[in-house]
Design a protein around this motif. Structure first.
Motif: not given
Length: 76
Positions: A33-34, A37-42, A52
């Motif tokens: 997922q990272i 391009g997905h952010s930690i928040e997403e 987190r």
């Protein structure tokens, strides 16, 4: 690996792959997922049962595994 206490491996969970806190969420899925391009928040919004620190430990575990062995790359 004491600082990676949220990473578990159990034969009966996801075929023994490294998972987050015994859940059916693999380190590979989080890292993928990272990488996509997905952010930690997403990720946290998509998987509200994750925290987190779960994601941070997944990244640390993946980095540790990547450094664990040498792989000879083909030369061109």
């Amino acid at each position: 690996m004491g600082q990676l206490n949220r990473i578990t491996q159990q034969p009966g969970v996801m075929g023994g792959k490294a998972c987050i806190r015994g859940m059916r969420v693999t380190v590979g899925m989080v890292v993928g997922q990272i990488g996509a391009g997905h952010s930690i928040e997403e990720i946290l919004a998509d998987y509200p049962y994750l925290e987190r620190e779960d994601i941070m430990q997944a990244l640390r575990y993946a980095a540790w595994r990547a450094e664990e062995r040498e792989v000879t790359l083909a030369t061109m």
